[in-house]
Motif scaffolding. Structure first.
Motif, PDB file in Angstrom:
ATOM      1  N   MET A  47      -0.741  79.377   9.643  1.00 55.08           N
ATOM      2  CA  MET A  47      -0.275  79.476  11.061  1.00 55.08           C
ATOM      3  C   MET A  47       1.766  79.004  10.783  1.00 55.08           C
ATOM      4  SD  MET A  47      -1.101  76.010  13.535  1.00 55.08           S
ATOM      5  CE  MET A  47       0.329  75.788  14.859  1.00 55.08           C
ATOM      6  N   LEU A 117       7.310  80.307  11.838  1.00 53.91           N
ATOM      7  CA  LEU A 117       8.136  79.190  11.961  1.00 53.91           C
ATOM      8  C   LEU A 117       9.897  79.149  11.673  1.00 53.91           C
ATOM      9  CD1 LEU A 117       8.298  76.869  14.786  1.00 53.91           C
ATOM     10  CD2 LEU A 117       7.401  74.905  12.645  1.00 53.91           C
ATOM     11  N   THR A 125      16.345  71.083  15.796  1.00 49.47           N
ATOM     12  CA  THR A 125      14.869  71.070  15.601  1.00 49.47           C
ATOM     13  C   THR A 125      14.215  71.087  16.612  1.00 49.47           C
ATOM     14  OG1 THR A 125      14.893  69.311  14.162  1.00 49.47           O
ATOM     15  CG2 THR A 125      15.088  71.076  12.684  1.00 49.47           C
ATOM     16  N   ASN A 171       2.542  63.648  24.422  1.00 52.60           N
ATOM     17  CA  ASN A 171       1.273  63.212  23.990  1.00 52.60           C
ATOM     18  C   ASN A 171       0.803  61.855  24.550  1.00 52.60           C
ATOM     19  OD1 ASN A 171      -0.509  63.408  21.725  1.00 52.60           O
ATOM     20  ND2 ASN A 171       0.794  62.411  20.763  1.00 52.60           N
ATOM     21  N   PHE A 175       5.092  58.946  19.734  1.00 49.05           N
ATOM     22  CA  PHE A 175       5.029  59.053  18.131  1.00 49.05           C
ATOM     23  C   PHE A 175       6.300  57.344  17.879  1.00 49.05           C
ATOM     24  CE2 PHE A 175       4.745  63.230  20.421  1.00 49.05           C
ATOM     25  CZ  PHE A 175       3.661  63.391  19.436  1.00 49.05           C
TER      26      PHE A 175
ATOM     27  N   MET B   1      -0.895  74.361  18.202  1.00 49.23           N
ATOM     28  CA  MET B   1      -2.392  73.648  18.166  1.00 49.23           C
ATOM     29  C   MET B   1      -2.270  75.630  17.888  1.00 49.23           C
ATOM     30  SD  MET B   1      -4.817  71.297  17.976  1.00 49.23           S
ATOM     31  CE  MET B   1      -6.378  71.628  17.683  1.00 49.23           C
ATOM     32  N   ASP B  37      -2.536  72.589  13.900  1.00 50.29           N
ATOM     33  CA  ASP B  37      -1.180  72.418  13.814  1.00 50.29           C
ATOM     34  C   ASP B  37       0.147  72.407  12.631  1.00 50.29           C
ATOM     35  OD1 ASP B  37       0.353  72.720  16.046  1.00 50.29           O
ATOM     36  OD2 ASP B  37      -0.435  71.190  17.273  1.00 50.29           O
ATOM     37  N   PHE B  38       0.591  72.512  12.883  1.00 56.40           N
ATOM     38  CA  PHE B  38       2.134  72.333  12.339  1.00 56.40           C
ATOM     39  C   PHE B  38       2.961  72.130  12.515  1.00 56.40           C
ATOM     40  CE2 PHE B  38       5.636  75.537   9.235  1.00 56.40           C
ATOM     41  CZ  PHE B  38       5.497  74.232   8.755  1.00 56.40           C
ATOM     42  N   TYR B  39       4.310  71.959  12.511  1.00 55.69           N
ATOM     43  CA  TYR B  39       5.215  71.660  12.904  1.00 55.69           C
ATOM     44  C   TYR B  39       6.584  71.082  11.855  1.00 55.69           C
ATOM     45  CZ  TYR B  39       2.617  69.121  16.413  1.00 55.69           C
ATOM     46  OH  TYR B  39       1.503  68.989  17.390  1.00 55.69           O
ATOM     47  N   GLY B  40       7.577  71.820  11.718  1.00 55.51           N
ATOM     48  CA  GLY B  40       9.290  70.993  11.378  1.00 55.51           C
ATOM     49  C   GLY B  40      10.199  71.104  11.828  1.00 55.51           C
ATOM     50  N   PHE B  41      10.313  69.809  11.387  1.00 54.32           N
ATOM     51  CA  PHE B  41      11.253  69.540  13.086  1.00 54.32           C
ATOM     52  C   PHE B  41      12.936  68.444  11.323  1.00 54.32           C
ATOM     53  CE2 PHE B  41       8.081  66.889  12.837  1.00 54.32           C
ATOM     54  CZ  PHE B  41       8.361  65.242  12.301  1.00 54.32           C
ATOM     55  N   VAL B  50      10.764  67.193   7.716  1.00 54.54           N
ATOM     56  CA  VAL B  50       9.710  66.966   7.698  1.00 54.54           C
ATOM     57  C   VAL B  50       8.821  68.541   8.302  1.00 54.54           C
ATOM     58  CG1 VAL B  50       8.239  65.029   8.444  1.00 54.54           C
ATOM     59  CG2 VAL B  50      10.402  64.704   9.355  1.00 54.54           C
ATOM     60  N   PHE B  51       7.652  68.450   7.291  1.00 53.68           N
ATOM     61  CA  PHE B  51       7.012  69.376   7.625  1.00 53.68           C
ATOM     62  C   PHE B  51       5.654  68.162   7.616  1.00 53.68           C
ATOM     63  CE2 PHE B  51       9.586  71.681   4.429  1.00 53.68           C
ATOM     64  CZ  PHE B  51      10.082  72.627   5.423  1.00 53.68           C
ATOM     65  N   VAL B  52       4.896  69.193   8.869  1.00 48.63           N
ATOM     66  CA  VAL B  52       3.364  67.933   8.936  1.00 48.63           C
ATOM     67  C   VAL B  52       2.564  69.242   9.054  1.00 48.63           C
ATOM     68  CG1 VAL B  52       1.736  67.244  11.032  1.00 48.63           C
ATOM     69  CG2 VAL B  52       4.457  65.797  10.341  1.00 48.63           C
ATOM     70  N   ASN B  54      -1.360  69.814  10.186  1.00 47.09           N
ATOM     71  CA  ASN B  54      -2.768  69.231  10.411  1.00 47.09           C
ATOM     72  C   ASN B  54      -4.550  69.846  10.645  1.00 47.09           C
ATOM     73  OD1 ASN B  54      -1.292  66.684  11.888  1.00 47.09           O
ATOM     74  ND2 ASN B  54      -1.103  67.605  13.768  1.00 47.09           N
ATOM     75  N   PRO B 153      -1.524  64.916  17.532  1.00 47.61           N
ATOM     76  CA  PRO B 153       0.569  65.046  18.437  1.00 47.61           C
ATOM     77  C   PRO B 153       0.085  66.145  19.692  1.00 47.61           C
ATOM     78  CG  PRO B 153       0.426  66.112  16.493  1.00 47.61           C
ATOM     79  CD  PRO B 153      -1.015  65.386  15.967  1.00 47.61           C
ATOM     80  N   VAL B 189       2.035  65.148   5.426  1.00 49.52           N
ATOM     81  CA  VAL B 189       3.839  64.638   6.366  1.00 49.52           C
ATOM     82  C   VAL B 189       3.700  64.797   4.416  1.00 49.52           C
ATOM     83  CG1 VAL B 189       5.216  63.681   7.958  1.00 49.52           C
ATOM     84  CG2 VAL B 189       2.167  63.730   8.281  1.00 49.52           C
ATOM     85  N   THR B 205       9.265  79.213   8.111  1.00 44.26           N
ATOM     86  CA  THR B 205       8.480  78.088   7.389  1.00 44.26           C
ATOM     87  C   THR B 205       6.558  78.488   8.093  1.00 44.26           C
ATOM     88  OG1 THR B 205       8.741  76.655   8.429  1.00 44.26           O
ATOM     89  CG2 THR B 205      10.213  76.370   6.997  1.00 44.26           C
ATOM     90  N   TRP B 206       5.799  78.679   6.922  1.00 46.57           N
ATOM     91  CA  TRP B 206       4.482  78.995   7.959  1.00 46.57           C
ATOM     92  C   TRP B 206       3.715  77.333   6.765  1.00 46.57           C
ATOM     93  CZ3 TRP B 206       7.151  81.874   5.317  1.00 46.57           C
ATOM     94  CH2 TRP B 206       6.069  83.064   3.852  1.00 46.57           C
ATOM     95  N   VAL B 207       2.380  77.500   7.114  1.00 47.26           N
ATOM     96  CA  VAL B 207       0.861  76.030   6.323  1.00 47.26           C
ATOM     97  C   VAL B 207       0.479  77.116   6.071  1.00 47.26           C
ATOM     98  CG1 VAL B 207       0.518  75.646   8.364  1.00 47.26           C
ATOM     99  CG2 VAL B 207       0.322  74.224   5.946  1.00 47.26           C
TER     100      VAL B 207
END
Lengths: 186, 212
Positions: A47, A117, A125, A171, A175, B1, B37-41, B50-52, B54, B153, B189, B205-207
């Motif tokens: 993903m 992404l 970001t 949410n 957070f 998601m 899910d995947f986050y990058g911030f 930060v990479f998350v 889930n 989240p 995380v 980026t991707w997971v």
């Protein structure tokens, strides 16, 4: 007699040497068992951006899409996604229709198909904050409404208002500003 | 998601998320390798990203305490630093005996669908936080790591979206209902200095999950 002595000695040796060997091992410090990380691991799921596979890839191709590495996804799925966009959204029903990024169905599909992404290393970001577009994804970003707007909202986000916002904007738990950022579980 | 939930799931959701562990959809869905899910911030420290990742979505509070990471599932954060959608660096996470081990960032020995744990890379670890426990955080070499259950989240009126796609609704409600409210996920995380993943510019980026 001599032969018998030698034979006895051999037998005795055979009995005693294994235990000598064991004694040697016992005097060594206990071996720390390292975790075993060996083996080959095969792609199961992947993903980049939220909901790309879910929304745009037909059910019978979702597993196949998951097994296509990102550098191959554009060529393989841009056409499928373009057809999906046109079928899904009235905002893309007519030739020349664009979204608020100025992308027509083919161009938008080209962006979407490669499911990665993009994250900037140079500052803000965000998925979309009114100024910056696709420079990352924060926990607070309302990514679904952004995607709905880009799919259904037309050139200026004004089209199909009943489809372009799910009206869930945040949410259900706040957070944290510090690591690990995500809220404690319910 | 990244939901791959079918109509059957929508019906289950309508029944109160009772069968979230039995999501009836293709291949990985609902299993230990299922990415939700995947986050990058940018981190609290602006020099970090930060990479998350889930996994295992829609966990009810009752199910969360009994949910674990799978030792046969390797979680891989992929980083493309030159815009060709091929990973130039990876950060791997894999659990062993109550700990989550991290390898990298490092250039992978091979790119693509199959890979090994990069045991030659810098290795870090963090104890997996148990349900109800204060988050256990590990820090080393400018990196921070966490693994354990968290509130999901993600937020969306997914049920209404399903009705729209299914033709039984013509639009969203206002206000909508967050289908993921009150549910948990298994989170990994990792916070990493920008200078370890390209330094400046943009990265893709991707997971991935990879299983043995």
């Amino acid at each position: 007699m001599k032969n018998l002595k030698i034979l006895s000695l051999l037998l005795f040796s055979a009995l005693i040497f294994p235990s000598c060997s064991n004694d040697d091992e016992m005097t060594n410090p206990p071996v720390v068992v390292e975790p075993d990380f060996s083996g080959t691991y095969n792609l199961a799921d992947q993903m980049g951006r939220p909901a790309i596979n879910t929304v745009f890839i037909p059910s019978n191709q979702k597993d196949e899409y998951n097994q296509t590495i990102p550098s191959d996804q554009g060529a393989a799925y841009a056409g499928t996604i373009e057809a999906g966009l046109k079928a899904l959204s009235p905002a893309y029903a007519n030739d020349g229709d664009q979204n608020a990024l100025g992308l027509d169905a083919a161009a938008f599909a080209g962006v979407l198909a490669t499911d990665v992404l993009t994250v900037t290393l140079d500052g803000t970001t965000t998925f979309y904050d009114g100024t910056n577009v696709l420079t990352g994804r924060n926990l607070t970003d309302d990514v679904i409404t952004v995607e709905l707007l880009l799919i259904f909202g037309g050139e200026d986000f004004s089209e199909n208002p009943n489809l372009s916002d799910d009206h869930v904007d945040a949410n259900d738990k706040a957070f944290n500003s510090s690591f690990p950022y995500l809220a404690s579980p319910w | 998601m990244k939901f791959k939930l079918g109509i059957g799931t929508l019906l289950l959701l309508g029944l109160g998320l009772m069968s979230a562990d039995h999501i009836d959809a293709p291949a990985v869905s609902g299993g230990a390798s299922d990415i939700t899910d995947f986050y990058g911030f940018q981190g609290e420290d602006n020099d970090n990203i930060v990479f998350v990742a889930n996994l295992q979505g829609l966990l009810s509070p009752n199910n969360t305490a009994n949910t674990t990471f799978d030792e046969n599932t390797l979680v891989e954060f992929n980083i493309d630093t030159n815009g060709d959608a091929v990973e130039d660096l990876i950060i791997q996470a894999i659990p062993r005996d109550g700990k989550m081990y991290f390898f990298g960032p490092i250039a992978p020995s091979s790119t693509g669908k199959n890979g090994m744990v990069m045991t030659s890379a810098a290795r870090n670890e963090v104890a997996i936080t148990e349900y109800g426990q204060t988050p256990v955080i590990s820090s080393n070499d400018g990196m921070k790591m966490f693994a354990g259950p968290r509130d999901d989240p993600f937020f969306m009126d997914f049920a209404k979206y399903g009705e729209i796609i299914g033709g039984t609704a013509t639009g969203f409600d206002d206000p909508g209902t967050d289908t993921f409210a009150g549910t948990n996920v298994m989170s990994i995380v990792v916070e990493v200095p920008k200078n370890m993943i390209g330094g400046s510019g943009s990265i893709n980026t991707w997971v991935e999950t990879k299983t043995k």
